[in-house]
Design an enzyme around this catalytic site. Structure first.
Site, PDB file in Angstrom:
ATOM      1  N   ASP A  99      44.482  50.016  62.887  1.00 21.05           N
ATOM      2  CA  ASP A  99      45.475  48.961  62.998  1.00 21.05           C
ATOM      3  C   ASP A  99      46.775  49.541  62.476  1.00 21.05           C
ATOM      4  OD1 ASP A  99      46.161  46.321  63.762  1.00 21.05           O
ATOM      5  OD2 ASP A  99      46.406  45.814  61.657  1.00 21.05           O
TER       6      ASP A  99
ATOM      7  N   LYS B 284      57.041  62.293  70.062  1.00 16.89           N
ATOM      8  CA  LYS B 284      56.555  61.174  69.241  1.00 16.89           C
ATOM      9  C   LYS B 284      55.068  61.351  68.936  1.00 16.89           C
ATOM     10  CE  LYS B 284      55.325  56.346  69.060  1.00 16.89           C
ATOM     11  NZ  LYS B 284      55.136  55.057  69.698  1.00 16.89           N
TER      12      LYS B 284
ATOM     13  N   HIS C 245      52.668  58.009  63.104  1.00 20.47           N
ATOM     14  CA  HIS C 245      51.683  57.560  62.125  1.00 20.47           C
ATOM     15  C   HIS C 245      50.257  57.675  62.690  1.00 20.47           C
ATOM     16  CE1 HIS C 245      53.241  54.581  64.780  1.00 20.47           C
ATOM     17  NE2 HIS C 245      52.415  53.627  64.405  1.00 20.47           N
TER      18      HIS C 245
ATOM     19  N   ASP D 197      60.012  51.128  68.273  1.00 19.03           N
ATOM     20  CA  ASP D 197      60.570  52.478  68.454  1.00 19.03           C
ATOM     21  C   ASP D 197      62.096  52.504  68.633  1.00 19.03           C
ATOM     22  OD1 ASP D 197      58.113  53.664  68.119  1.00 19.03           O
ATOM     23  OD2 ASP D 197      57.708  53.918  70.255  1.00 19.03           O
TER      24      ASP D 197
ATOM     25  N   THR E  95      39.418  50.528  70.904  1.00 19.31           N
ATOM     26  CA  THR E  95      40.699  49.956  71.333  1.00 19.31           C
ATOM     27  C   THR E  95      40.604  49.595  72.804  1.00 19.31           C
ATOM     28  OG1 THR E  95      43.086  50.260  71.530  1.00 19.31           O
ATOM     29  CG2 THR E  95      41.764  52.219  71.852  1.00 19.31           C
TER      30      THR E  95
END
Ligand code: IMP
Length: 201
Positions: free
Chosen positions: A70, A176, A181, A156, A7
């Site tokens: 992703d 968070k 995820h 968000d 990334t």
């Protein structure tokens, strides 16, 4: 052998390094590699895009493990949209705010029950260009009626979690980063590394 995180996003990298703290293999970022990569994210699924981001790096650094991901938002009422189009959902001149307004508009007049949504992260681990692990992480919630909160990024402010009675953007980032995820997917990866390690020991 090292673990390269495919990334260029510094924020994501910090989040990922924090989650993977304690694994026995050195973690390095794609940005610190000599070779540079230009990747087109034009896959039809999160999995395809995750592989697109990760494979060129893995082929260039065959002795290392490379992890990439992703992610995006899936809204049930919109049949899974924006999905892989999450980033640019409001068009060429997209902003996070415009994307959020577009979703709120599309769900205007729709009751809470039908506003189910999830953040989905597909994480892949490759060695020498070959897929060795695919992991999915999800955070389920609802699209709120209005945008609220200033933390986080992207969708968000319109992603509502009934358990907290708050949008994700109203939660502190450290909260968070425990339930997102991405956190779920990378925690599974961490667990996978500890299993392999125990097996090798
Ligand atoms: P990416 O390709 O994984 O960087 O994510 C694509 C888009 O999905 C981002 O530009 C955001 O709009 C959305 N997205 C991914 N993860 C999150 C998140 O944790 N919160 C809010 N939006 C997200």
């Amino acid at each position: 052998m090292r673990l390269i995180i495919a990334t260029e996003n510094e924020g994501k990298l910090r989040e990922i390094k924090h989650i993977l703290k304690g694994i026995k293999i050195p973690i390095i970022s794609q940005a610190s590699l000599d070779k540079k990569f230009h990747i087109k994210e034009n896959g039809k699924t999160f999995f395809e895009n995750a592989v697109k981001k990760t494979k060129p790096v893995s082929l260039a650094y065959k002795n290392d493990l490379v992890a990439g991901e992703d992610s995006g938002l899936e809204v049930e009422y919109l049949h899974g949209a924006p999905g892989v189009y999450s980033k640019r959902y409001s068009g060429k001149n997209w902003t996070y705010e415009k994307n959020n307004l577009k979703i709120l508009k599309e769900l205007q007049g729709i009751t809470q029950k039908k506003r189910k949504a999830s953040f989905h992260c597909c994480l892949v681990l490759l060695k020498a260009g070959k897929l060795i692990k695919k992991i999915d992480g999800r955070l389920n919630g609802y699209i709120s009626y209005e945008s609220k909160g200033t933390h986080g990024f992207g969708y968000d402010p319109i992603f509502y979690l009934p358990k907290y009675r708050k949008t994700v953007a109203e939660l502190p980032l450290n909260v968070k980063n425990k339930l997102s995820h991405r956190a779920k997917a990378f925690l599974k990866l961490k667990n996978y590394f500890s299993i392999i390690r125990n097996y090798e020991d």
